[in-house]
Motif scaffolding. Structure first.
Motif, PDB file in Angstrom:
ATOM      1  N   PRO A   1       0.823  -1.215   0.000  1.00 26.89           N
ATOM      2  CA  PRO A   1       0.000   0.000   0.000  1.00 26.89           C
ATOM      3  C   PRO A   1       0.850   1.255   0.000  1.00 26.89           C
ATOM      4  N   THR A   2       0.276   2.324  -0.519  1.00 26.74           N
ATOM      5  CA  THR A   2       0.968   3.606  -0.509  1.00 26.74           C
ATOM      6  C   THR A   2       0.391   4.508   0.581  1.00 26.74           C
TER       7      THR A   2
ATOM      8  N   HIS B   1      -8.480   3.839  -2.649  1.00 25.42           N
ATOM      9  CA  HIS B   1      -7.153   3.312  -2.320  1.00 25.42           C
ATOM     10  C   HIS B   1      -6.221   4.374  -1.753  1.00 25.42           C
ATOM     11  N   ARG B   2      -6.671   5.632  -1.735  1.00 24.01           N
ATOM     12  CA  ARG B   2      -5.878   6.705  -1.129  1.00 24.01           C
ATOM     13  C   ARG B   2      -6.450   7.126   0.232  1.00 24.01           C
TER      14      ARG B   2
ATOM     15  N   GLY C   1      -7.099   5.948   4.175  1.00 20.30           N
ATOM     16  CA  GLY C   1      -6.714   4.995   5.203  1.00 20.30           C
ATOM     17  C   GLY C   1      -7.771   4.932   6.295  1.00 20.30           C
TER      18      GLY C   1
ATOM     19  N   GLY D   1     -10.817  -3.168   3.787  1.00 19.42           N
ATOM     20  CA  GLY D   1      -9.871  -3.748   2.833  1.00 19.42           C
ATOM     21  C   GLY D   1     -10.564  -4.224   1.572  1.00 19.42           C
TER      22      GLY D   1
ATOM     23  N   VAL E   1      -6.727   1.537   2.484  1.00 18.35           N
ATOM     24  CA  VAL E   1      -5.539   1.164   3.253  1.00 18.35           C
ATOM     25  C   VAL E   1      -6.003   1.006   4.700  1.00 18.35           C
TER      26      VAL E   1
ATOM     27  N   ASP F   1      -3.031  -3.491   6.800  1.00 17.02           N
ATOM     28  CA  ASP F   1      -1.803  -3.017   6.157  1.00 17.02           C
ATOM     29  C   ASP F   1      -0.787  -2.542   7.194  1.00 17.02           C
TER      30      ASP F   1
END
Length: 222
Positions: A2-3, A161-162, A164, A177, A182, A201
């Motif tokens: 993950p970023t 996906h950006r 958390g 998830g 994240v 993550d």
């Protein structure tokens, strides 16, 4: 891998705000301590079912119904009201403000993610000095249904996906998830992460460690 997220969603009950202080309200109502845990489990059971089948019930409806069920419908109306009122009078965890502040100071957007009503959630956050630290409140949707997490991403105008998630619930990690978020799990409630869900993550002993771990993830390529 993950970023680093651009924004964070903080779960409210039992993550930012422990339910433990409600215990004295149960005692005042003459309800045995063990029934408080049964009430919480009953409430979550019905919330999960509603996340699957839908319906127009509110969090307060479910909380009150669970109280009546675990007491055999013997709870006095005044005692029921006192317990429900207590949900908007909870004190935050000692590191809650600093964890949210750390996310804000790092330039991340922040939203409070709650299954309760928006007005009650705002009242709870305001009393703890947290309302001015969040960019929004995403409330009233049953989790772990995916739409609740996607709504939080929409509130902060980021791709899932950006975003958390910071939570103390393994089931919440599982739902987030699957929705593409994240995930960050704090061990302060469950101690060990439930084996039935995919690993988060990042993880930490408390909210501060979880936020720090999310901030330490590698940045997305420019």
């Amino acid at each position: 891998m993950p970023t680093r997220p651009l924004a964070l969603a903080f779960d409210v009950l039992d993550t930012l705000f422990p339910l433990g202080p409600l215990e004295w309200r149960f005692r005042e109502a003459g309800i045995p301590r063990i029934l408080m845990t049964r009430w919480s489990d009953h409430l979550l059971r019905d919330a999960f079912a509603l996340a699957l089948v839908g319906g127009d019930r509110t969090f307060e409806d479910v909380a009150r119904g669970s109280l009546r069920d675990i007491t055999g419908h013997q709870i006095a109306p005044a005692a029921e009201d006192a317990i429900i009122e207590g949900l908007s009078r909870l004190a935050p965890r000692r590191e809650a403000v600093s964890a949210v502040t750390a996310a804000r100071d790092a330039g991340l957007g922040v939203v409070a993610l709650a299954m309760g009503g928006e007005d009650a959630t705002r009242e709870l956050l305001s009393g703890a000095g947290l309302l001015d630290l969040v960019d929004g409140v995403c409330a009233g949707r049953w989790r772990p249904a995916g739409e609740a997490y996607l709504a939080a991403a929409g509130t902060l105008e980021v791709e899932p996906h950006r975003l958390g998630l910071v939570t103390a619930h393994g089931w919440d990690v599982g739902g987030a998830g699957r929705a593409g978020l994240v995930t960050g799990w704090s061990a302060h409630l469950e101690g060990r992460f439930p084996a039935v869900f995919p690993e988060p993550d990042v993880r930490g002993r408390d909210l501060g460690e979880v936020v720090e771990a999310l901030l330490d993830l590698r940045a997305a390529p420019a």
